[in-house]
Design an enzyme around this catalytic site. Structure first.
Site, PDB file in Angstrom:
ATOM      1  N   SER A  49      -1.381   0.935  -3.778  1.00  0.00           N
ATOM      2  CA  SER A  49      -1.167   1.714  -2.561  1.00  0.00           C
ATOM      3  C   SER A  49      -0.506   3.060  -2.838  1.00  0.00           C
ATOM      4  CB  SER A  49      -0.330   0.921  -1.561  1.00  0.00           C
ATOM      5  OG  SER A  49       0.873   0.466  -2.150  1.00  0.00           O
ATOM      6  N   ASP A  74      10.801   0.183   4.186  1.00  0.00           N
ATOM      7  CA  ASP A  74       9.940   0.565   3.067  1.00  0.00           C
ATOM      8  C   ASP A  74      10.577   1.706   2.266  1.00  0.00           C
ATOM      9  OD1 ASP A  74       7.945   1.217   1.316  1.00  0.00           O
ATOM     10  OD2 ASP A  74       6.379   1.503   2.810  1.00  0.00           O
ATOM     11  N   HIS A 116       6.942   3.144  -0.741  1.00  0.00           N
ATOM     12  CA  HIS A 116       5.928   4.156  -0.453  1.00  0.00           C
ATOM     13  C   HIS A 116       6.592   5.470  -0.062  1.00  0.00           C
ATOM     14  CE1 HIS A 116       3.817   0.247   0.204  1.00  0.00           C
ATOM     15  NE2 HIS A 116       2.906   0.875  -0.519  1.00  0.00           N
TER      16      HIS A 116
END
Length: 421
Positions: free
Chosen positions: A144, A397, A400
């Site tokens: 990702s 998160d 990311h």
């Protein structure tokens, strides 16, 4: 240069400029006078000879330009290359603007390389990038984070030409820029070597089943490249490989088709193998395959690990990343393990594969993003990668990166590599 439409919360960010400690006046010295004359010549070229083009391979002093070493400098006038209003390719977990991240201060910082002159204010040159890649294609292979880099690049280039997006049955995603005859391709894989879910189907699965892969364990064949993407590499001019974080998950490791060890698998009579050793073995396999691949005469690029910034815990156990600005250049900062070991393994395996690549006519290049991203704990979504009451695997998160955000600097590194060949 056109001004991008932005969401209302960005208007204050893009309005006005304030002086900072970096703008303090300095006494003119002889070197400064020389720099002034160089800048004057550049201004002359802008007015009379056309746009001044920065050389990505050398500084004004003639020294080698290494964009991986430098510092983040606050730029109150900074504007993002795109926003969630101008690019439809941003995924929900990357869309910090949509989810109302309270501080957009992270967009006010620019990367200033130490050895490339004063580049504060220089923006990614999309026209120059398109000129270098006309008639070519680039393949990104990874997880990702690789997907985030792809979307950062595509969103930036889309401000010049809107791409045509498509998916192929084999799992490849494509963005085509017809006017420039350039294609960006992406293949999602968390490991790059052959793999499958230990308690799943006999084949590897795609990004739609990331949750199952995350729960693991996974069978990893450390000495075999993933044949779903590897044969396709020779059809591209550039191939960017990455992906390390998933190696920390439970896995059973294979060599020569036989179980060689495992990590967190709960299997009796199986040798415990540290995930950093597995990651090293996997990158050794992938880099050697690219370096010696018959028919591939392009450029293979290894993008190094991008650090996480969890504080007061980790994934799903209270970790957070609430910083609103980069780490001060004077402050020491350390990388968490096993990410530090992942980074060292990448550097060492890259060096080991470089000689074989030269012998076979393959250009092997390193895109080292680790040191610059280590100082950007403010660039993650934190709690703002999803709407209230919903989340996509990460409640908080710190892995990311927001788009737009610090990750956009990776495109400058990519441009330097493509130009330097």
């Amino acid at each position: 240069m056109k001004t991008l439409p932005v969401i209302p919360s960005l208007r204050s960010l893009l309005a006005g400029a304030r002086r900072t400690r970096h703008d303090a006046p300095k006494i003119m010295s002889v070197p400064a006078l020389v720099a002034f004359l160089v800048l004057a010549a550049a201004a002359f070229s802008v007015v009379f000879l056309g746009p001044f083009q920065w050389s990505p391979t050398s500084s004004s002093s003639g020294a080698q330009c290494d964009m991986t070493r430098g510092q983040w400098v606050r730029d109150p006038a900074a504007q993002p290359y795109y926003t969630n209003a101008t690019c439809a390719f941003i995924e929900g977990y990357q869309n910090c603007m949509k989810h109302s991240k309270p501080s957009l201060e992270f967009l006010r910082w620019r990367w200033r390389p130490d050895s490339c002159g004063d580049e504060l204010g220089r923006r990614f040159d999309a026209a120059r990038f398109f000129g270098l890649v006309r008639g070519k294609s680039i393949l990104f292979v990874g997880d990702s984070l690789a997907s985030s880099h792809v979307r950062s690049l595509v969103c930036t280039l889309a401000q010049v030409e809107a791409p045509e997006r498509s998916r192929s049955p084999g799992g490849f995603e494509h963005w085509r820029f017809p006017a420039h005859r350039f294609t960006v391709a992406f293949f999602w894989t968390p490991f790059q070597v052959r793999w499958r879910l230990t308690r799943g189907p006999p084949e590897a699965v795609g990004p739609d089943r990331q949750g199952e892969v995350f729960a693991g364990p996974t069978d990893l064949h450390l000495d075999e490249p993933d044949q779903r993407w590897a044969p396709a590499a020779k059809g591209h001019d550039y191939v960017v490989v990455s992906a390390s974080h998933w190696f920390a998950r439970p896995a059973v490791y294979y060599r020569g088709g036989r179980v060689a060890g495992c990590h967190g698998c709960g299997m009796a009579n199986v040798t415990a193998l540290r995930p950093e050793r597995a990651q090293r073995a996997a990158f050794r396999t992938v880099l050697r395959v690219l370096a010696g691949m018959e028919g591939f005469k392009g450029t293979a690029i290894l993008r190094t690990v991008a650090p996480t910034h969890y504080e007061n815990g980790g994934w799903f156990d209270g970790g957070e990343c609430t910083a609103t600005e980069p780490v001060d250049p004077e402050d020491p900062v350390e990388m968490a393990e096993p990410e530090g070991e992942f980074y060292r393994a990448q550097l060492e395996e890259f060096a080991a594969a470089a000689e074989a690549a030269r012998r076979n006519g393959v250009r092997l290049r390193l895109m080292d993003v680790t040191k610059m991203m280590l100082r950007r704990p403010d660039g993650h979504p934190d709690r703002f990668g999803h709407g209230p009451g919903e989340h996509e695997g990460f409640d908080i998160d710190c892995l990311h990166w927001c788009l737009p955000g610090p990750i956009d600097t990776w495109n400058d590194l990519l441009l330097q590599i493509l130009a330097g060949r």
